[in-house]
Design a protein around this motif. Structure first.
Motif, PDB file in Angstrom:
ATOM      1  N   SER A  31       0.832  -1.194   0.000  1.00 16.66           N
ATOM      2  CA  SER A  31       0.000   0.000   0.000  1.00 16.66           C
ATOM      3  C   SER A  31       0.878   1.260   0.000  1.00 16.66           C
ATOM      4  N   TYR A  32       0.657   2.138  -0.974  1.00 10.49           N
ATOM      5  CA  TYR A  32       1.427   3.380  -1.065  1.00 10.49           C
ATOM      6  C   TYR A  32       1.215   4.239   0.185  1.00 10.49           C
ATOM      7  N   THR A  33      -0.036   4.389   0.615  1.00 10.57           N
ATOM      8  CA  THR A  33      -0.317   5.245   1.774  1.00 10.57           C
ATOM      9  C   THR A  33       0.333   4.701   3.038  1.00 10.57           C
ATOM     10  N   GLU A  34       0.359   3.362   3.189  1.00 10.00           N
ATOM     11  CA  GLU A  34       1.007   2.775   4.368  1.00 10.00           C
ATOM     12  C   GLU A  34       2.523   2.935   4.298  1.00 10.00           C
ATOM     13  N   LEU A  35       3.093   2.812   3.107  1.00  7.63           N
ATOM     14  CA  LEU A  35       4.535   3.019   2.970  1.00  7.63           C
ATOM     15  C   LEU A  35       4.924   4.434   3.375  1.00  7.63           C
ATOM     16  N   SER A  39       7.067   5.265   7.044  1.00  9.07           N
ATOM     17  CA  SER A  39       8.468   5.556   6.732  1.00  9.07           C
ATOM     18  C   SER A  39       8.862   6.934   7.241  1.00  9.07           C
ATOM     19  N   SER A  40      10.122   7.056   7.641  1.00  6.60           N
ATOM     20  CA  SER A  40      10.636   8.358   8.053  1.00  6.60           C
ATOM     21  C   SER A  40      11.138   9.110   6.822  1.00  6.60           C
ATOM     22  N   PRO A  41      11.218  10.437   6.893  1.00  4.34           N
ATOM     23  CA  PRO A  41      11.687  11.209   5.728  1.00  4.34           C
ATOM     24  C   PRO A  41      13.092  10.789   5.304  1.00  4.34           C
ATOM     25  N   ALA A  42      13.296  10.681   3.994  1.00  2.60           N
ATOM     26  CA  ALA A  42      14.611  10.317   3.473  1.00  2.60           C
ATOM     27  C   ALA A  42      15.498  11.558   3.419  1.00  2.60           C
ATOM     28  N   PRO A  43      16.793  11.408   3.659  1.00  5.49           N
ATOM     29  CA  PRO A  43      17.692  12.565   3.560  1.00  5.49           C
ATOM     30  C   PRO A  43      17.764  13.062   2.127  1.00  5.49           C
ATOM     31  N   LEU A  44      17.937  14.360   1.965  1.00  6.12           N
ATOM     32  CA  LEU A  44      18.047  14.924   0.621  1.00  6.12           C
ATOM     33  C   LEU A  44      19.336  14.439  -0.026  1.00  6.12           C
ATOM     34  N   PRO A  45      19.249  13.882  -1.231  1.00  4.32           N
ATOM     35  CA  PRO A  45      20.464  13.390  -1.894  1.00  4.32           C
ATOM     36  C   PRO A  45      21.286  14.537  -2.481  1.00  4.32           C
TER      37      PRO A  45
END
Length: 290
Positions: A31-35, A39-45
């Motif tokens: 599920s996209y909404t559950e993902l 999930s925590s925010p990803a660091p900016l690449p």
């Protein structure tokens, strides 16, 4: 969902399907909404602006579709060129009525993102639905292809539609019939119109016809406008020399929004991209106003 399930079964290297539709998520998908919620925010690449951001496919109107490699810089630059004429801002409400995988809506998406605007997304274009949403969601900006506009103009709900919040309708991606444009100007006199011309190889905007040039009966309505702030444009003959004002030739464009090249098509890349200029394959001419 049936097609996605078959792909999971038939493609050995495909491991996960992410479900983004309405209703319950199938057991075989994530599920996209559950993902997102789990999930925590990803660091900016740390990205190289000239690195490839994506592969966008051409319409294939002159042959088999080609994969156009576009950089982060090109996508950003194209949006920068279009923003002054679209006049997007923080209170903009942008309607996604065109397919979001297509470069036309992608350009509007980038402008809305850079303006910190709000987005309204419809799952598929239906003229009555869009006419209703323009009022109910207080849409200020929309990108519509000519075929969509023609369908809306012939819909019974057109005259009752609330377009009081609508500031700008951008159109492009195919030629606009003169009669359709004149009818649009008549039916929505308070709505600013902007035409955009370009192609996937230019991420995609090359020229724009400004709101001020959309006057009923004007010769400028036949034009695709002037180059944006990031576009350099020439009209050339078969020998590559510049054509005089009013003389037709091939439209060539260069700027920070040009493509990296075609995906695994070096011969076609060499033909289309010469000394930084994209040879569009389109014919056109410049008037005395450029």
């Amino acid at each position: 969902t049936e097609q996605a399930q078959r792909l999971l079964q038939d493609v050995e290297t495909l491991e996960v399907a992410i479900y983004m539709g309405d209703g319950a998520c199938p057991e075989w998908a994530r599920s996209y909404t559950e993902l997102v919620s789990d999930s925590s925010p990803a660091p900016l690449p740390a990205l190289d602006s000239n690195a490839m951001a994506g592969i966008f496919y051409t319409g294939g109107t002159t042959g088999f579709p080609k994969g156009v490699m576009q950089s982060h810089r090109a996508i950003w630059a194209s949006a920068v060129g279009a923003l002054p004429l679209m006049e997007m801002h923080r209170k903009t409400v942008y309607l996604h009525a065109a397919p979001m995988f297509h470069m036309a809506d992608f350009a509007g998406s980038m402008g809305a993102t850079m303006s910190c605007a709000s987005n309204v997304i419809v799952s598929a274009f239906e003229p009555g639905l869009v006419l209703d949403i323009l009022g109910s969601e207080k849409v200020t900006h929309a990108l519509l292809v000519p075929a969509m506009i023609k369908m809306m103009l012939s819909h019974p709900a057109l005259d009752s539609a609330d377009v009081s919040s609508l500031e700008c309708v951008a159109y492009g991606a195919s030629p606009m019939p003169a009669a359709t444009l004149e009818t649009l100007l008549q039916k929505w006199p308070g709505v600013g119109l902007v035409q955009a011309y370009g192609q996937t190889e230019l991420a995609p905007v090359a020229t724009m016809l400004a709101k001020a040039d959309h006057q009923a009966g004007s010769e400028k309505l036949k034009s695709a406008g002037q180059p944006t702030a990031v576009s350099e444009l020439r009209i050339v003959d078969e020998q590559g020399a510049d054509c005089a004002v009013g003389v037709s030739g091939e439209i060539v464009v260069r700027g920070p929004h040009t493509m990296i090249g075609y995906w695994y098509k070096p011969d076609e890349h060499a033909k289309a991209l010469q000394d930084g200029w994209v040879f569009t394959g389109d014919a056109g001419y410049l008037d005395s106003d450029g």
